[in-house]
Design a protein around this motif. Structure first.
Motif, PDB file in Angstrom:
ATOM      1  N   CYS A   1     -34.075 -19.977 -30.573  1.00 21.42           N
ATOM      2  CA  CYS A   1     -35.075 -21.022 -30.319  1.00 21.42           C
ATOM      3  C   CYS A   1     -36.300 -20.838 -31.200  1.00 21.42           C
ATOM      4  O   CYS A   1     -36.866 -21.815 -31.710  1.00 21.42           O
ATOM      5  CB  CYS A   1     -35.480 -21.005 -28.852  1.00 21.42           C
TER       6      CYS A   1
ATOM      7  N   LEU B   1     -26.088 -23.926 -30.002  1.00 21.16           N
ATOM      8  CA  LEU B   1     -27.058 -23.260 -29.136  1.00 21.16           C
ATOM      9  C   LEU B   1     -26.520 -23.190 -27.706  1.00 21.16           C
ATOM     10  O   LEU B   1     -26.672 -22.171 -27.023  1.00 21.16           O
ATOM     11  CB  LEU B   1     -28.404 -23.984 -29.169  1.00 21.16           C
TER      12      LEU B   1
ATOM     13  N   THR C   1     -30.757 -15.783 -27.553  1.00 18.53           N
ATOM     14  CA  THR C   1     -31.082 -17.200 -27.405  1.00 18.53           C
ATOM     15  C   THR C   1     -32.557 -17.442 -27.703  1.00 18.53           C
ATOM     16  O   THR C   1     -32.925 -18.485 -28.259  1.00 18.53           O
ATOM     17  CB  THR C   1     -30.743 -17.700 -25.985  1.00 18.53           C
TER      18      THR C   1
END
Length: 505
Positions: free
Chosen positions: A191, A89, A187
């Motif tokens: 998440c 990540l 991103t």
């Protein structure tokens, strides 16, 4: 397909986000590393956003009755998933936001930290017991879940800001609908995939955490919907001035984290070795694209020349280039308009009488700069006065140097700008430090001594005053923004006395 696009797709698959791309998608995800296209995504329609909010509200109505310590299990699971996937990540943050690897990893660590904080908080959502003036009565305060929290985030902290809001909102009993920046879509999807997996593992409603993708139109639906009692928006002051009146028109709540024009005062007693390190990281970290980035140094006239010389020397050692390379300290700006704003501000500062000490140019020809990316050389400009360009936030690695003679003059210069986010003083004089921290000192929401303006820990409430918006996120009692307060009075007597001695027989 570029190598970065391939890698981004691999990471999304590893995080459980699948393949979100569509050839005819109207949203284009790009990488500031080299300007390449990472993929195309489909924007949500207003009708889809409306349905998403409806689903989140239904999930909230179920979630609010779950005991808070049990709600903490969901956030604990999310924190564990973030630990498990921290490396990939963090890499995706670097690819999509342009942060150097260390900062990309640091942002994910910040997410882990806020999850830890929120899990503990889930057992500490305390109310009060209050003395009543009436015999046989007791008063108390309780905090209850608020509803659907709308989160609008900026590109520069593409995942941490969501986690600040989501971790607290989820333990508070709320649902979250997140509109990420159009510049950092992938991103957000990553998440969301982790949040969905955490919900699955603990049996929480899947609609508790959702993402909507799109431009201003999507954000407006979120801002205007009365089923969203709190809108937490992070971005420019201009954006905040548009969001706040619309939310206020329906008597909703706003939590605003807007611009900063942060300054550090460097006093004669300062440890200059410490000051230089603190100033350089605060000014050039994230290529100057933090809301807490240092924009102004206000240095005492007796040490001005020495400090500027030291800063110039330190700037000369900065490695500029791909944020994916371990040796890089300064990555790219996010896009072409950011570069143009940087170059324009440097030009204007010189027109105002400023002396360009170092930098202030494109870095395209420098070793390490990647073709297609927006790389610049961090600039220091020595200013004769605090002109309009200095008072205006430029979201880039541009540092202005101003001089003062007396501390009250330094504080006046410091407070003269419209923004009020973060501030610092470098001094070994306790009187100077305490004055700076006092009500007559810094007017910012964050005031530091002997550290820079950026790099806040999650334990303290984060936010600022004036045109920074007044909101508070993360630690301390910021959780109260995500809940509603009720005052209860319980009569356990056989009488019915009225408050203030009122008689009504």
């Amino acid at each position: 397909m570029t190598d970065l696009s391939t890698r981004a797709r691999q990471i999304l698959a590893e995080l459980g986000a699948g393949d979100p791309f569509a050839e005819d998608g109207g949203l284009v995800a790009t990488s500031p590393v080299d300007g390449s296209e990472l993929g195309r995504l489909v924007a949500h329609t207003p009708a889809a956003v409306d349905a998403t909010i409806g689903g989140a509200h239904a999930a909230f109505e179920e979630w609010r009755s779950v005991p808070a310590p049990v709600r903490g299990h969901l956030v604990r699971e999310l924190g564990e998933l973030l630990r498990e996937h921290k490396e990939v990540l963090g890499e995706l943050v670097s690819i999509e936001a342009g942060k150097i690897r260390s900062e990309g990893l640091g942002e994910v660590q910040e997410m882990i930290d806020i999850c830890e904080f929120a899990v503990g908080l889930s057992r500490q959502l305390h109310g009060l017991t209050i003395a009543s003036e009436r015999p046989g009565h007791r008063m108390m305060e309780q905090w209850h879940p608020l509803g659907v929290v709308g989160v609008i985030s900026a590109f520069n902290f593409p995942v941490a800001v969501w986690s600040w809001n989501a971790a607290l909102a989820l333990v508070a009993g709320d649902a979250v609908v997140w509109k990420p920046s159009e510049k950092t879509l992938l991103t957000a999807l990553a998440c969301q995939a982790l949040a969905a997996e955490a919900c699955r593992r603990v049996g929480a409603p899947q609609a508790l955490s959702q993402v909507v993708l799109g431009d201003r139109e999507v954000g407006e639906v979120l801002v205007d919907d009365p089923r969203v009692p709190l809108v937490s928006a992070t971005g420019s002051t201009r954006m905040g001035k548009q969001v706040a009146p619309r939310v206020a028109a329906r008597l909703g709540r706003c939590l605003l984290e807007l611009g900063g024009n942060n300054a550090a005062v460097v006093a004669p007693s300062a440890d200059l070795d410490l000051a230089v390190r603190g100033i350089v990281f605060s000014a050039v970290g994230t290529a100057g694209q933090r809301c807490t980035s240092l924009r102004r140094v206000i240095v005492h006239e007796s040490i001005h020349d020495e400090l500027v010389a030291r800063l110039s020397k330190a700037y000369g050692t900065l490695s500029i280039g791909s944020p994916l390379e371990p040796s890089t300290l300064v990555g790219p700006l996010v896009d072409t308009p950011a570069t143009e704003a940087f170059l324009g501000a440097v030009e204007q500062a010189q027109a105002d009488g400023g002396r360009l000490v170092t930098g202030g140019t494109r870095a395209d020809q420098m070793s390490g700069a990647v073709t297609g990316g927006q790389y610049v050389v961090p600039a220091i400009v020595d200013m004769p006065a605090q002109t309009d360009v200095v008072k205006r936030e430029t979201f880039a690695p541009l540092l202005y140097v101003l001089t003062y003679a007396e501390l009250d003059e330094a504080i006046a210069l410091h407070n003269e700008v419209a923004q009020g986010l973060s501030s610092a003083i470098f001094t070994l004089d306790v009187r100077e430090a305490e004055t700076f921290l006092s009500a007559a000192g810094s007017d910012c929401g964050i005031a530091n001594v002997n550290i820079g303006t950026s790099g806040a820990e999650i334990g303290g409430a984060f936010g600022g005053e004036k045109e920074t918006g007044g909101g508070r996120e993360s630690g301390s009692d910021a959780w109260k923004a995500y809940m509603r307060r009720t005052t209860n009075t319980i009569n356990y007597s056989t009488e019915l006395p009225l408050a203030q001695g009122v008689e009504f027989q």
